[in-house]
Design a protein around this motif. Sequence first.
Motif, PDB file in Angstrom:
ATOM      1  N   ILE A 190      46.225  32.931  12.067  1.00  0.00           N
ATOM      2  CA  ILE A 190      47.200  31.878  12.336  1.00  0.00           C
ATOM      3  C   ILE A 190      46.951  30.751  11.344  1.00  0.00           C
ATOM      4  CG2 ILE A 190      48.096  30.276  14.075  1.00  0.00           C
ATOM      5  CD1 ILE A 190      46.782  32.168  16.182  1.00  0.00           C
ATOM      6  N   ALA A 191      47.858  30.583  10.403  1.00  0.00           N
ATOM      7  CA  ALA A 191      47.706  29.579   9.356  1.00  0.00           C
ATOM      8  C   ALA A 191      48.297  28.253   9.806  1.00  0.00           C
ATOM      9  CB  ALA A 191      48.379  30.041   8.074  1.00  0.00           C
ATOM     10  N   ALA A 205      48.266  32.866  24.103  1.00  0.00           N
ATOM     11  CA  ALA A 205      46.849  33.215  23.995  1.00  0.00           C
ATOM     12  C   ALA A 205      46.709  34.600  23.379  1.00  0.00           C
ATOM     13  CB  ALA A 205      46.206  33.180  25.375  1.00  0.00           C
ATOM     14  N   LEU A 206      45.828  34.711  22.407  1.00  0.00           N
ATOM     15  CA  LEU A 206      45.580  35.971  21.713  1.00  0.00           C
ATOM     16  C   LEU A 206      44.110  36.328  21.867  1.00  0.00           C
ATOM     17  CD1 LEU A 206      47.544  35.005  18.486  1.00  0.00           C
ATOM     18  CD2 LEU A 206      48.297  36.674  20.193  1.00  0.00           C
ATOM     19  N   GLU A 207      43.825  37.608  22.044  1.00  0.00           N
ATOM     20  CA  GLU A 207      42.448  38.011  22.324  1.00  0.00           C
ATOM     21  C   GLU A 207      41.523  37.705  21.144  1.00  0.00           C
ATOM     22  OE1 GLU A 207      39.833  41.924  23.666  1.00  0.00           O
ATOM     23  OE2 GLU A 207      42.010  42.049  23.510  1.00  0.00           O
ATOM     24  N   ARG A 208      41.928  38.081  19.959  1.00  0.00           N
ATOM     25  CA  ARG A 208      41.109  37.819  18.766  1.00  0.00           C
ATOM     26  C   ARG A 208      41.966  37.033  17.781  1.00  0.00           C
ATOM     27  NH1 ARG A 208      37.383  42.318  16.487  1.00  0.00           N
ATOM     28  NH2 ARG A 208      35.788  40.718  16.740  1.00  0.00           N
ATOM     29  N   ARG A 209      41.586  35.779  17.561  1.00  0.00           N
ATOM     30  CA  ARG A 209      42.419  34.914  16.738  1.00  0.00           C
ATOM     31  C   ARG A 209      41.577  34.169  15.718  1.00  0.00           C
ATOM     32  NH1 ARG A 209      41.674  33.864  21.899  1.00  0.00           N
ATOM     33  NH2 ARG A 209      41.301  31.796  22.763  1.00  0.00           N
ATOM     34  N   ALA A 210      42.180  33.969  14.553  1.00  0.00           N
ATOM     35  CA  ALA A 210      41.523  33.258  13.462  1.00  0.00           C
ATOM     36  C   ALA A 210      42.438  32.129  13.020  1.00  0.00           C
ATOM     37  CB  ALA A 210      41.256  34.209  12.293  1.00  0.00           C
ATOM     38  N   LEU A 211      41.967  30.898  13.146  1.00  0.00           N
ATOM     39  CA  LEU A 211      42.728  29.733  12.706  1.00  0.00           C
ATOM     40  C   LEU A 211      42.374  29.460  11.247  1.00  0.00           C
ATOM     41  CD1 LEU A 211      44.574  27.278  13.274  1.00  0.00           C
ATOM     42  CD2 LEU A 211      42.496  26.019  13.880  1.00  0.00           C
ATOM     43  N   LEU A 212      43.377  29.487  10.389  1.00  0.00           N
ATOM     44  CA  LEU A 212      43.201  29.295   8.955  1.00  0.00           C
ATOM     45  C   LEU A 212      43.665  27.905   8.553  1.00  0.00           C
ATOM     46  CD1 LEU A 212      42.876  30.146   5.954  1.00  0.00           C
ATOM     47  CD2 LEU A 212      45.116  31.288   6.155  1.00  0.00           C
TER      48      LEU A 212
END
Length: 257
Positions: A190-191, A205-212
């Motif tokens: 997620i950028a 809500a997402l189980e595995r998320r990466a904030l960029l």
Amino acid sequence: MRLVAIEDPTDPRLSPFLDLRDTRMRAAREPAEGFFLAEGVLTIRRALAAGYEPRSVLATERMLSELDDLAVTGYVVSDAVLETTTGFPVHRGALASFSRRPLPDAAEVLADANRVVVLEDLVDTTNVGAIFRAAAGLGWDAVVLSARCGDPLYRRAVRTSMGAVFAVPWTRVSHETGIQVLHDAGFTVIALSPSGSVDIGSVPALERRALLVGSEGPGVSRSWLEAADRTVRIPMDADIDSLNVATAAAIGLYALA
């Protein structure tokens, strides 16, 4: 602690603590020589608690009583020698050098993580440290840095993070494969960008998320923005189009926590 009094600020034993305001020299020297510095008793204690191996301590006499249990050489100096060696008044009165660890593989760091923050090319180590502190405080699992991102173990990053850089696992990825590494590990990327397609508060809500988050000024690069799964924005007043990257990241970490 084995104490050694030093009166000469040019003594070679003080070399690890020399000219701390010379950012370019320190950034090149510390990783190459395999050490980093922690400033102040609290931060030194947190580095020790995280298992980093101390090399030496530089401190004024009044600070040594708080560190006398360390199994390391302590260089005792006056306030004047401390300031001359480091290049500025060290108000916390103590510095310690620690050995760096080998950088873990990205797959290892990501294996047990569900929430990671990704920093692309942040050059200001104060911002890097502030984001580590927010990630630790808001319960995120790891930090992934691009190859050109500032050093989390640089003294200002360590100080700004209040030692959180020791508590949150981190690693680096190349610019060419960084997003793919996250995708291969099962993360939705997620950028965060002023041009994001939706408000960050609307992301489910997402189980595995990466904030960029991207570098100061330019933000997330076009190639990483296009490779991200979603782009989000922080709703802003019409007169202000963006926030400091550390502030924006903290908001994003809270919103997606």
